[in-house]
Scaffold this active site. Sequence first.
Site, short mmCIF file in Angstrom:
data_model
loop_
_atom_site.label_atom_id
_atom_site.label_comp_id
_atom_site.label_asym_id
_atom_site.label_seq_id
_atom_site.Cartn_x
_atom_site.Cartn_y
_atom_site.Cartn_z
N GLY A 46 5.75 -7.78 -0.88
CA GLY A 46 6.07 -7.78 -2.30
C GLY A 46 6.72 -9.09 -2.72
O GLY A 46 7.61 -9.59 -2.06
N ASN A 69 13.51 2.34 5.53
CA ASN A 69 13.80 0.92 5.42
C ASN A 69 14.51 0.65 4.11
O ASN A 69 14.31 1.33 3.11
CB ASN A 69 12.52 0.08 5.53
N GLY A 72 14.74 -4.35 0.82
CA GLY A 72 15.17 -4.84 -0.48
C GLY A 72 14.37 -6.05 -0.96
O GLY A 72 14.92 -6.98 -1.55
N CYS A 129 9.64 0.49 -5.94
CA CYS A 129 10.46 0.12 -4.78
C CYS A 129 11.84 0.79 -4.89
O CYS A 129 12.57 0.55 -5.85
CB CYS A 129 10.65 -1.39 -4.67
N GLY A 216 5.88 6.63 7.31
CA GLY A 216 5.43 7.05 8.64
C GLY A 216 4.83 8.46 8.60
O GLY A 216 4.76 9.09 7.53
C1 FMN Z 1 9.57 -2.20 6.14
C2 FMN Z 1 8.79 -1.83 4.91
C3 FMN Z 1 8.71 -2.71 3.83
C4 FMN Z 1 8.00 -2.39 2.68
N1 FMN Z 1 7.92 -3.29 1.66
C5 FMN Z 1 7.15 -3.00 0.56
C6 FMN Z 1 6.97 -3.96 -0.48
O1 FMN Z 1 7.46 -5.09 -0.42
N2 FMN Z 1 6.22 -3.61 -1.56
C7 FMN Z 1 5.62 -2.37 -1.66
O2 FMN Z 1 4.93 -2.10 -2.63
N3 FMN Z 1 5.77 -1.45 -0.68
C8 FMN Z 1 6.52 -1.74 0.43
N4 FMN Z 1 6.63 -0.80 1.44
C9 FMN Z 1 5.97 0.52 1.30
C10 FMN Z 1 4.61 0.54 2.02
O3 FMN Z 1 3.74 -0.43 1.50
C11 FMN Z 1 3.98 1.93 1.95
O4 FMN Z 1 3.81 2.27 0.60
C12 FMN Z 1 4.81 3.00 2.61
O5 FMN Z 1 5.46 2.50 3.75
C13 FMN Z 1 4.02 4.25 2.99
O6 FMN Z 1 3.04 3.97 3.97
P1 FMN Z 1 3.26 4.22 5.56
O7 FMN Z 1 3.80 5.61 5.72
O8 FMN Z 1 1.92 4.00 6.17
O9 FMN Z 1 4.27 3.20 6.01
C14 FMN Z 1 7.36 -1.13 2.60
C15 FMN Z 1 7.42 -0.24 3.68
C16 FMN Z 1 8.12 -0.58 4.82
C17 FMN Z 1 8.15 0.40 5.97
#
Ligand code: FMN
Lengths: 302, 256
Positions: A46, A69, A72, A129, A216
């Site tokens: 992001g 997480n 930020g 976010c 997750g």
């Molecule tokens: C460490 C971390 C950082 C993330 N940073 C962003 C971000 O910068 N912008 C965003 O839209 N989503 C961010 N997300 C959300 C993920 O893109 C995703 O929507 C979310 O983790 C659900 O998918 P997952 O269960 O496969 O991780 C972040 C997730 C994690 C775990």
Amino acid sequence: MSATSVTFAGIDFKNPIVPASGTFGYGHEYEELYPLSRLGGISVKGTTGKLRPGNLPPRIAETPSGMLNSVGLQNPGIDAFIRDELPYLKTKDTVVIANIAGSDENEYREIAEKLDATDVDMIEVNISCPNVKAGGAAFGVSCEGAAQITRIVRSVTSKPVMMKLSPNVTSIADIAKACEAEGADAVSLINTLLGMRIDIRTRRPILHNNVGGLSGPAVFPVAVRMVWQVANAVKIPVCGMGGVSTWEDAVEMMLAGASLIQVGAAIFTDPLAPVKIIEGLEEYTKRENISLTDIVGKVQPW
Amino acid sequence: MKYACLAPIIRKTNIAKGIWDMEILCPDAAREAVPGQFVDILAEGYTLRRPISICGIDRDKGTLRIVFEVRGKGTAVIAQKEVGSSLDIIAPLGHGFDLLDTDKRAVIIGGGIGTPPMVPLAQHYGANASVIFGFRDARAVILKEDIERTGADMILCTDDGTAGRKGFVTDALDEVLKALRPDIIYACGPMVMLRRIAERAAKDDIRCQISLEERMACGVGACLGCACVTKQDDKTVYKHVCKNGPVFDAKEVVFA
Ligand SMILES: Cc1cc2nc3c(=O)[nH]c(=O)nc-3n(C[C@H](O)[C@H](O)[C@H](O)COP(=O)(O)O)c2cc1C
Ligand SMILES: Cc1cc2nc3c(=O)[nH]c(=O)nc-3n(C[C@H](O)[C@H](O)[C@H](O)COP(=O)(O)OP(=O)(O)OC[C@H]3O[C@@H](n4cnc5c(N)ncnc54)[C@H](O)[C@@H]3O)c2cc1C
Ligand code: FES
């Protein structure tokens, strides 16, 4: 067209698997393990108008079948992204999705304007976010806020605009409809669910930010349900994510209505997860003699 | 270059209560590993990998050695793995210690489970190293013979005096610094210990490198999860333990 390729919001993807924003940086770290060209696309970290330092550590906590997480939105700012990262990513033969966030309308407008002048393939607009104080999720929790940001971004770019939705709402389908009405080309969901862990010994939250975003495998069924509800409510394509870690999860998400899939936390458990999911989908389409587009939204509800 | 692989466990020893010593076969990672780097290990059934420092590098055999304590559920799962089965690892990760020429004088300090990464450092400097290592009590002492074998001067401390001398590693450091001026000090252990050592090194204007810990998700520098507060030109900057570290110059670290 191969059996795993998809067209999403007018963009061709060689397969529907895209590492999720914030879990893959700008790809450099994983490029040592496999070529980025193997991936359908990359949703990059992001990006905000100016450099953001992010939150104080600890920023990570493990949870049953998942994690929290509170990074930020640490990032170098839009100008640095366009100058230092985008040209390199564009040589990698994969779709590049910019992911943007702002703390007010002007910041969203400014970033989207700058990206419109680049060769980035698509803009994913994070209105969800949970880890930043101002803006971010505030826009994503009301139809008015979501509509307003969609309208602003839409007015300054002709690139495909994908609004990233928050699961921390009463009716995600209504928010998706508000984005569609303002001209969004697609929606992506889900961002993280707000959660908390406490160290019982110190009686302190594990995260310095106290609360953080849950992702997750733990969130997978919630994500499938929301993708299904949204896919039934809008005509624009849906990018599904939240807990996808195997090719079977990806198929399930597609049956629920997603035509593109992002993979996040699974990459931390297994950095090769996106590639293994792609391989699994390739075998699946061959075995079943279908193409992936055939299964999108094909769940048969009771 | 980092590698993701299944590394067969070729030796496993229980060296103290709840502390395991494993040698794993991973020739690619062993070829490129340097002291101070770490291995990120899958604990089956858990989402996040566990970072464990490299305690030994054998390029000829193609092995890495790790020594870890069972702290919680993930390390318990890893400790249950037997010889013949494999650890799912990503390695080598992070930025290791800067090694000076072997004729330079080094003071190497390890506290408790912070001792493992100090072994390859002691091997590098051999007789030109003074190794100070501290534990709770005699039962917690690990890696003593390994350090003896390097030919380094060795001061063993325990909090209760049941092994070596009674007292903290920082007291022993004060004593060593009265007798000699090292070219560099290295340390790994609890934050309070690292802070005192960093302050002492700054006071005497001795170069000092410390190895830090932070909770990690990706382990490779992509998620920005493992932030550590540092200062650069008087500005606060978040660096990342898994990529910029785990080894940092002590003078750039801002202690909480
Ligand atoms: C460490 C971390 C950082 C993330 N940073 C962003 C971000 O910068 N912008 C965003 O839209 N989503 C961010 N997300 C959300 C993920 O893109 C995703 O929507 C979310 O983790 C659900 O998918 P997952 O269960 O496969 O991780 C972040 C997730 C994690 C775990
Ligand atoms: C660079 C680095 C090198 C390390 N080297 C060693 C070593 O050589 N030997 C050794 O015994 N230990 C080492 N540790 C600490 C080790 O990683 C933790 O003890 C371990 O992750 C705890 O996992 P658990 O499943 O037992 O505990 P749990 O409490 O179940 O873990 C829950 C979560 O918190 C994380 N976590 C808990 N404690 C720590 C910690 N101290 N540092 C980082 N993450 C933590 C876990 O990784 C996991 O994600 C190192 C840590 C880092 C960051
Ligand atoms: S753990 Fe992801 S950046 Fe360090």
